[in-house]
Design an enzyme around this catalytic site. Structure first.
Site, PDB file in Angstrom:
ATOM      1  N   GLU A 196      -1.158  -3.680  -8.915  1.00  0.00           N
ATOM      2  CA  GLU A 196      -2.046  -3.318  -7.803  1.00  0.00           C
ATOM      3  C   GLU A 196      -3.466  -3.053  -8.280  1.00  0.00           C
ATOM      4  OE1 GLU A 196       1.055  -2.220  -8.101  1.00  0.00           O
ATOM      5  OE2 GLU A 196       2.057  -2.814  -6.229  1.00  0.00           O
ATOM      6  N   HIS A 236       8.296   3.681   0.941  1.00  0.00           N
ATOM      7  CA  HIS A 236       8.019   2.478   1.731  1.00  0.00           C
ATOM      8  C   HIS A 236       7.641   2.849   3.163  1.00  0.00           C
ATOM      9  CE1 HIS A 236      10.376   0.885  -1.617  1.00  0.00           C
ATOM     10  NE2 HIS A 236       9.891  -0.309  -1.354  1.00  0.00           N
TER      11      HIS A 236
END
Lengths: 322, 343
Positions: free
Chosen positions: A59, A126
């Site tokens: 990321e 999540h």
């Protein structure tokens, strides 16, 4: 024709790739024949060869690369697989992209797409809503589209903006929310929308919580209350004027957000209304957020962790009685 | 030239590169050393706010980083890269204006000391979080490729300290995946602030990491200007020619504290006796004298010229106005109609 929130995001990206050769999409699993964990880029790699690129699980480097490309004339869209994972890119987003224009006079037009918010069974890693965290730092624009139309038009606008945009798309809305057509016009970013008019109480909200708030307004209408619902659309900039104008009409304010309760968008709205519109208030403003724990996995716990229509209605009724 | 990865080149006696390039590099090194010594004295006299971070002992590596880049190339210098920045084309005034807080500098008082750059001129402005600029350089190179440009490279500097960050690892990996024409020059100056190598990494040699990333790796004696010019120049050439990304690991000793607030009392005598602890500027000058590349009068002239340039840049910046808080627009985004109406 019917189009979902998710399809609108895909269509917006297709249009951007078609209309603007500076645009490319960068993210995990976005390319090839796969088209992303949620299929938001399905078919785009084939249609736009070399411009929809899979990345490693990196990321930090995904954002760093986008920053370098953006400062040299490109308009990258970075898809985080889940908003939660953008935490490992915080340094690049906050300290590099967020400071760059201020420091060097060169803006960094990146768009970071964050599949945000909870769905049943997704658990602590999540499910997060990170808009308040990004809004806290200078140098970023934070969008929180709640409708199919906004999902489409705001993503197109995000890429056109010369500054870094964190675009929080809500996973809960991906498949459930549908519209007849893609929009041909829209409000500009920075303008909130009155999603429902009323005179007894203002609920200010954004993203998936808009729909919970609208359901509550519908329910309370049967009890004789007219609730005004404001959809912020972007939490930064935050359209304080539209909120104040609404509170001027209703005298009561409830802010609802799905992110964690300490600080954040809802607290910011209350701080601004209290400071600038204290005289407009007939009762102390209230807010409702998720609970101050990690987001639970089990649906029984998850549905109680996030604000829901029942809780919003309870809070609204209490406020209406004051 | 060395074509195999992970090859160490130990040179007993420095061998001059083509004279002109060696002398050009030396002159930039001299300018950087002169400038930084002046900045240190201004700092000690209380005339610089914040900190001063110098590249003393690292000038040979740094100058080679800047010297082989051409117009259109991308340079991401780091803390100790004054020599490279100057060789790349950064005006001295950018340095003195930034250190002295002139509103006319590239950072306009908004950032200071080594956190400066001109991205429009392809000199990236580092952030303090080490390793972060590697992937930014990769992105800049990808943009050039998207635009259809040819014959460009990027060079990103790092130290052995920064090599231990996750950001550096991700940046190296993504550079190799994207196969961009990148050179990463890693200078092992043997201390991350006060922490010696044995608490920084446990691998035998940092250059061994190159093969793991899909880079070609080389080592260089960072005290030897000839070696630096050869090895870094060749790496730039290979990257430009389409070879995989290049990692060059240089060995030096940081001949200063981390910043000028730091007396570096933790540097052991044993380390100071190592060959890598030699002063690259003195060695380069010795080579010039030994091989008679310049006569003493010209050397004196060059020193005088460096001092004059530095004095001029400092005196200009000192005369300029500082930024004023009530004239600052306090706006962190360029899209003015999207500024949050906070106040």
């Amino acid at each position: 024709m019917s189009i979902t929130y998710l399809e609108a995001i895909r269509e917006a990206q297709a249009k951007l790739l078609r209309d603007d050769e500076r645009v490319f999409i960068y993210g995990q699993d976005v390319g090839g024949t796969f088209g992303g964990a949620f299929k938001a880029t399905k078919g785009l790699a084939k249609e736009f060869p070399g411009r929809v690129l899979n990345t490693p699980i990196s990321e930090d480097a995904m954002i760093g690369t986008a920053i370098g490309a953006a400062m040299h004339g490109m308009r990258p869209i970075v898809e985080m697989q889940f908003a939660d994972f953008s935490s490992t890119a915080l340094n690049q987003i906050l300290n590099n992209a967020g400071t760059h224009y201020w420091r060097t006079d060169v803006p960094v037009p990146i768009t970071v797409r964050l599949p945000s918010g909870g769905t049943k069974g997704s658990g602590p890693f999540h499910s997060q809503s990170m808009e308040s965290l990004y809004a806290h730092y200078p140098g970023l624009i934070v969008m929180t589209p709640a409708t199919v139309e906004d999902a489409y038009s705001m993503l197109i606008e995000a890429v056109a903006i010369d500054d870094p945009v964190v675009y929080c798309e809500h996973k809960y809305l991906y498949y459930h929310l549908k519209a007849e057509n893609l929009p041909t016009e829209s409000l500009p970013t920075g303008k909130a929308r009155i999603a429902r008019e009323g005179r007894d109480l203002t609920i200010v909200t954004y993203s998936a919580m808009l729909h919970e708030a609208l359901a509550v307004a519908e329910q309370l209408a049967t009890e004789g209350f007219e609730i005004e619902v404001v959809d912020l659309r972007s939490v930064k900039p935050l359209d304080t004027n539209t909120v104040l104008a609404s509170v001027a009409r209703t005298g009561r304010l409830l802010c609802v957000g799905e992110s964690f309760p300490w600080g954040g968008a809802t607290a910011e709205i209350i701080a601004r209304v209290t400071a600038e519109g204290f005289h407009l208030l007939d009762a102390a403003p209230q807010r409702l957020n998720a609970k101050d724990t990690p987001i639970p996995y089990h649906p029984n716990l998850w549905s109680a962790h996030r604000p829901n229509a029942k809780e919003i209605a309870r809070k609204a009724r209490a406020l209406l009685r004051e | 030239m060395l074509e195999t990865a992970t090859r160490s080149k130990k040179s007993a006696a420095p061998k001059p590169a083509p004279h002109e390039r060696f002398l050009e590099a030396f002159r930039w090194m001299l300018l950087a050393r002169t400038l930084e010594e002046k900045l240190v004295s201004l700092y000690r006299g209380g005339l610089i706010t914040g900190g001063v971070y110098v590249g003393r002992g690292q000038e040979a590596v740094s100058v080679a980083c800047g010297l082989f880049l051409q117009k259109g190339d991308i340079f991401a210098p780091l803390i100790r890269d004054q020599a490279g920045r100057s060789a790349f084309g950064e005006p001295l005034l950018d340095v003195t204006r930034t250190y002295l807080g002139s509103r006319q500098g590239p950072m306009r008082g908004r950032d200071g000391n080594i956190h400066r750059g001109r991205p429009r001129n392809n000199q990236l402005a580092m952030i303090s979080h080490l390793g972060a600029m590697v992937s930014v350089t990769v992105g800049a190179l990808m943009a050039k490729r998207f635009h259809g440009e040819k014959n460009f490279v990027g060079l990103s500097c790092i130290g052995e300290g920064g090599m231990q960050t996750g950001s550096f690892h991700e940046g190296m990996n993504i550079a190799a995946i994207e196969q961009v024409p990148l050179v990463v020059v890693a200078t092992n100056n043997h201390y991350a602030y006060s922490t010696p190598n044995d608490r920084e990494f446990a691998c035998h040699d940092l250059v061994d990491r190159a093969i793991g990333y899909g880079f070609e790796g080389y080592t260089v004696d960072g005290t030897d200007l000839t070696d630096c010019l050869d090895m870094i120049g060749s790496a730039v050439k290979r990257a430009r020619a389409g070879r995989p990304p290049q990692l060059v690991v240089a060995s030096v000793l940081r001949l200063s504290g981390h910043g000028e607030h730091d007396d570096a009392s933790y540097v052991t005598d044993e380390i100071k006796r190592q060959p890598f602890a030699r002063d690259c500027l003195k060695l380069a000058e010795q080579t010039i004298v030994d091989v008679n590349l310049l006569d003493a009068a010209t050397l004196r002239e060059w020193r005088k010229d460096a001092a004059a340039q530095v004095d001029q840049a400092i005196s200009t910046a000192q005369k300029e106005a500082a930024p004023e808080a009530d004239e600052e627009d306090w706006c962190a985004i360029s899209t003015r109609d999207l500024v949050d109406p906070l106040e």
